[in-house]
Design a protein around this motif. Structure first.
Motif, short mmCIF file in Angstrom:
data_model
loop_
_atom_site.label_atom_id
_atom_site.label_comp_id
_atom_site.label_asym_id
_atom_site.label_seq_id
_atom_site.Cartn_x
_atom_site.Cartn_y
_atom_site.Cartn_z
N ILE A 239 -20.96 -36.21 -10.21
CA ILE A 239 -20.11 -35.07 -9.88
C ILE A 239 -19.56 -35.17 -8.45
O ILE A 239 -18.42 -34.79 -8.19
CB ILE A 239 -20.88 -33.74 -10.10
N TYR A 240 -20.35 -35.72 -7.54
CA TYR A 240 -19.88 -35.81 -6.15
C TYR A 240 -19.75 -37.25 -5.63
O TYR A 240 -18.92 -37.53 -4.78
CB TYR A 240 -20.82 -35.03 -5.22
N ASP A 243 -16.06 -39.72 -6.23
CA ASP A 243 -14.95 -39.61 -5.28
C ASP A 243 -15.30 -40.26 -3.95
O ASP A 243 -14.46 -40.92 -3.33
CB ASP A 243 -14.59 -38.13 -5.07
N TRP A 244 -16.54 -40.10 -3.51
CA TRP A 244 -16.97 -40.70 -2.24
C TRP A 244 -16.92 -42.22 -2.31
O TRP A 244 -16.44 -42.87 -1.39
CB TRP A 244 -18.40 -40.24 -1.89
N TYR A 249 -15.32 -42.91 1.26
CA TYR A 249 -15.40 -41.74 2.13
C TYR A 249 -14.13 -41.45 2.93
O TYR A 249 -14.10 -40.51 3.72
CB TYR A 249 -16.60 -41.84 3.10
N SER A 252 -12.88 -38.03 1.92
CA SER A 252 -13.84 -36.93 2.06
C SER A 252 -14.18 -36.59 3.50
O SER A 252 -14.52 -35.45 3.81
CB SER A 252 -15.15 -37.28 1.33
N ALA A 297 -20.88 -28.05 -6.30
CA ALA A 297 -19.83 -28.99 -6.71
C ALA A 297 -18.58 -28.80 -5.85
O ALA A 297 -17.97 -29.77 -5.38
CB ALA A 297 -19.50 -28.82 -8.18
N GLN A 298 -18.19 -27.55 -5.63
CA GLN A 298 -17.00 -27.26 -4.81
C GLN A 298 -17.21 -27.71 -3.36
O GLN A 298 -16.33 -28.30 -2.75
CB GLN A 298 -16.69 -25.76 -4.85
N LEU A 300 -19.29 -30.04 -2.13
CA LEU A 300 -19.36 -31.49 -1.97
C LEU A 300 -18.03 -32.18 -2.28
O LEU A 300 -17.78 -33.30 -1.83
CB LEU A 300 -20.48 -32.07 -2.84
N THR A 301 -17.18 -31.51 -3.03
CA THR A 301 -15.85 -32.05 -3.33
C THR A 301 -14.94 -31.91 -2.11
O THR A 301 -14.09 -32.75 -1.85
CB THR A 301 -15.22 -31.33 -4.55
N LYS A 302 -15.13 -30.83 -1.36
CA LYS A 302 -14.35 -30.61 -0.13
C LYS A 302 -15.30 -30.26 1.01
O LYS A 302 -15.68 -29.11 1.20
CB LYS A 302 -13.31 -29.50 -0.35
#
Length: 352
Positions: A239-240, A243-244, A249, A252, A297-298, A300-302
């Motif tokens: 989930i996180y 993207d990283w 990174y 992020s 989730a929100q 760690l996404t931003k």
């Protein structure tokens, strides 16, 4: 009331003075480190790069003036790519763009088959505009737009088996900011050829799950309370982490901090990407323990924009990448072995 205002003013002045002092000290450190890198380390790279002194200096962050050179040397060129080879694949990409503009419209892009990955050349255009938009240098008309377009296009022709995948533009962009065009392509292709990057960019679900399973071993070891909190919500690393890892990174974290993560990633390899992830979780552990699934989730996404290099690297340093005397590579090998044996035991042939 006037006295309070005066107090606040004095406090702010002290704060500004402290910041300026720290910045001046940082600039002095960078200048002295740059002299060491240029005069001592780079001319004797093979002998010095793995020494304790150099590794400690490396951890503190590379001076921007030598960053690209050190990254190139650390990543290496196992693929033996030359600037001439880059030009060949760039020419091929330009031919593809020309044929696309003559035979198809942008509406046709969505129906691209997996078998024809080179068709992802057109998808690049859609993604470049979303690469570091606040810098205004990679978007159409910006000074680095064409270079970014060229490197990504050449790569999709060089590796049609991988093609273009969202997130690649951020990696290429960071390299472009630190290297000349051909050198950036060479580093880009070699970086994406590393086992971890190849697994993610090929969307090799089996390998990705092995990386996540290994990450969770160290997550539980280092941050057991937060690990159980995530487990209680069935919040899995994909989930996180995806993207990283996809953007290393660079999407992020603030760009200067992302570059410092890249510095040590080039030194330590894939292990440091996952150690950085654990460092982020440690940094925000207290906040995350108060959150539910959606809010975690929100968050760690931003990530917060005020994240600092000192705080993050202090948390990363506190992460122990050892589990019962086993290091990352050994744990990863054990996970691979366990999964293989599990697949063997569940084999239909064995059951029959």
């Amino acid at each position: 009331m006037v006295a309070e205002a005066k107090k606040r003013e004095i406090k702010e002045a002290h704060k500004r003075k402290k910041i300026m002092k720290e910045r001046f000290k940082q600039e002095e450190n960078i200048a002295s480190a740059m002299v060491i890198w240029i005069n001592e380390i780079l001319p004797n790279w093979e002998v010095m790069h793995s020494t304790r002194r150099v590794r400690e200096l490396w951890w503190q962050g590379l001076p921007p003036s030598v960053r690209g050179k050190v990254w190139s040397l650390a990543v290496g060129n196992e693929l033996n790519i030359t600037p001439e080879l880059y030009e060949i694949f760039l020419s091929r990409a330009k031919e593809r763009w020309k044929s696309f503009s003559e035979t198809s419209s942008e509406n046709d892009i969505e129906g691209v088959s997996v078998a024809d990955r080179e068709a992802s050349l057109e998808l690049i255009k859609l993604d470049i505009s979303r690469t570091f938009p606040s810098l205004y240098i990679f978007q159409k008309g910006g000074p680095y737009h064409d270079v970014l377009h060229s490197i990504l296009g050449a790569y999709t022709c060089y590796r049609p088996d991988v093609g273009y995948v969202q997130g690649m533009s951020f990696i290429a962009a960071v390299l472009i900011l630190n290297l000349e065009e051909a050198d950036a392509f060479i580093a880009f292709a070699n970086l994406l050829n590393k086992p971890c990057q190849l697994a993610f960019f090929r969307v090799d679900h089996s390998m990705m799950l092995k990386y996540f399973a290994t990450f969770e071993v160290f997550f539980e070891e280092n941050l057991s309370k937060l690990f159980l909190h995530f487990k209680s919500y069935s919040l899995t690393p994909d989930i996180y982490l995806i993207d990283w890892i996809f953007t290393l990174y660079s999407k992020s974290l603030p760009l200067d901090l992302a570059c410092r993560v890249w510095d040590v990633f080039c030194r330590d390899g894939e292990e440091f990407l996952f150690r950085t992830g654990l460092g982020i979780l440690r940094l925000y552990e207290d906040i995350l323990l108060q959150m539910d699934f959606i809010h975690i989730a929100q968050f760690l996404t931003k990530l917060p924009e005020d994240i600092t290099s000192e705080k993050l690297f202090s948390c990363i340093a506190a992460i122990q990448m050892q589990n019962s005397t086993k290091k990352w590579t050994q744990v990863f090998a054990s996970v691979m072995k366990d999964i293989k044996e599990g697949e063997k035991n569940n084999s239909p042939a064995l059951k029959s």
